[in-house]
Design a protein around this motif. Sequence first.
Motif, PDB file in Angstrom:
ATOM      1  N   ASP A  84       0.657  -1.032   0.114  1.00 34.08           N
ATOM      2  CA  ASP A  84       0.105   0.054  -0.121  1.00 34.08           C
ATOM      3  C   ASP A  84       0.797   1.359  -0.113  1.00 34.08           C
ATOM      4  OD1 ASP A  84      -2.372  -1.020  -0.211  1.00 34.08           O
ATOM      5  OD2 ASP A  84      -2.833  -0.955   1.804  1.00 34.08           O
ATOM      6  N   ILE A 122      -1.031  -3.797  -3.749  1.00 32.60           N
ATOM      7  CA  ILE A 122      -1.934  -3.675  -3.064  1.00 32.60           C
ATOM      8  C   ILE A 122      -2.345  -4.644  -1.627  1.00 32.60           C
ATOM      9  CG2 ILE A 122      -4.760  -3.971  -2.960  1.00 32.60           C
ATOM     10  CD1 ILE A 122      -3.871  -1.561  -4.757  1.00 32.60           C
ATOM     11  N   VAL A 152       1.897   4.269  -4.724  1.00 32.74           N
ATOM     12  CA  VAL A 152       0.593   4.300  -4.337  1.00 32.74           C
ATOM     13  C   VAL A 152       0.048   5.866  -4.035  1.00 32.74           C
ATOM     14  CG1 VAL A 152      -1.367   3.663  -2.512  1.00 32.74           C
ATOM     15  CG2 VAL A 152       0.210   2.086  -3.519  1.00 32.74           C
ATOM     16  N   SER A 154      -3.215   7.221  -3.579  1.00 35.16           N
ATOM     17  CA  SER A 154      -4.427   7.392  -2.617  1.00 35.16           C
ATOM     18  C   SER A 154      -5.111   6.188  -2.524  1.00 35.16           C
ATOM     19  CB  SER A 154      -5.248   8.580  -3.001  1.00 35.16           C
ATOM     20  OG  SER A 154      -5.895   8.325  -4.246  1.00 35.16           O
ATOM     21  N   ASN A 155      -5.882   6.102  -1.263  1.00 33.63           N
ATOM     22  CA  ASN A 155      -6.614   5.030  -1.303  1.00 33.63           C
ATOM     23  C   ASN A 155      -8.039   5.429  -0.536  1.00 33.63           C
ATOM     24  OD1 ASN A 155      -4.973   2.367  -1.388  1.00 33.63           O
ATOM     25  ND2 ASN A 155      -3.945   3.174   0.346  1.00 33.63           N
ATOM     26  N   MET A 157     -10.949   3.667   0.899  1.00 31.83           N
ATOM     27  CA  MET A 157     -11.268   2.112   1.264  1.00 31.83           C
ATOM     28  C   MET A 157     -13.106   2.343   1.146  1.00 31.83           C
ATOM     29  SD  MET A 157      -8.661   0.988   1.495  1.00 31.83           S
ATOM     30  CE  MET A 157      -8.111  -0.310   2.598  1.00 31.83           C
ATOM     31  N   THR A 162      -7.865   2.303  -5.109  1.00 30.84           N
ATOM     32  CA  THR A 162      -6.522   2.773  -5.018  1.00 30.84           C
ATOM     33  C   THR A 162      -5.928   3.392  -6.437  1.00 30.84           C
ATOM     34  OG1 THR A 162      -6.184   1.199  -3.248  1.00 30.84           O
ATOM     35  CG2 THR A 162      -4.253   2.039  -4.155  1.00 30.84           C
ATOM     36  N   ARG A 184     -10.210  -2.935  -5.195  1.00 25.69           N
ATOM     37  CA  ARG A 184      -9.709  -3.939  -4.319  1.00 25.69           C
ATOM     38  C   ARG A 184     -10.562  -4.073  -3.139  1.00 25.69           C
ATOM     39  NH1 ARG A 184      -5.154  -0.601  -0.992  1.00 25.69           N
ATOM     40  NH2 ARG A 184      -5.553  -2.323   0.347  1.00 25.69           N
TER      41      ARG A 184
END
Length: 188
Positions: A84, A122, A152, A154-155, A157, A162, A184
Amino acid sequence: MKYTKKERQNLLLETLEKNPFITDENLASTFNVSVQTIRLDRMELSIPELRERIKSVAAHNLSEEVKSLPIDEVIGEIIDIDLDKQAISLLDITQDHVFARNGIARGHHLFAQANSLAVAVINDELALTRKSNIVFVKPVKAGDRVIAKAVVLSNDMEKNNTEIEVTSKVENDTVFVGHFSMYRVTKS
């Protein structure tokens, strides 16, 4: 410039400290000596050949395990990964990767290296490419070593998304840039 054996060997150690992935051929060109001279210097200094240096760096840097796909499905050889966050892989371009008439690597090999690295970075059970925006910057030829770095960006969730940027280089020249939006999800 002509170096004494001791000077050349000291510079060889410094060069390999900075870039353990440099080939004997590139070292020979850098120091204006034969490949055999470089190999003899490496033997005297107990420096392993390139393939062993790559394995050593990879073993040292791969403290985390790839979750999103089997490691043998990654195109290229992962040498560093921080799930990540970022990952790096190497792909040596062979005659099997290039067009016969011009010796230029087929684009799908560079894309496959970048895309599989984007999946591998990931930290989840499942990662799929939603969308990609890619640019082939320069041609790659047989004998080139492509170093791809995935970062990476940005994430999200909540949206299972991602954003990853992959930059691939040969020597210090950028040859490919890709922006990947990844889906993801953790299997339950």
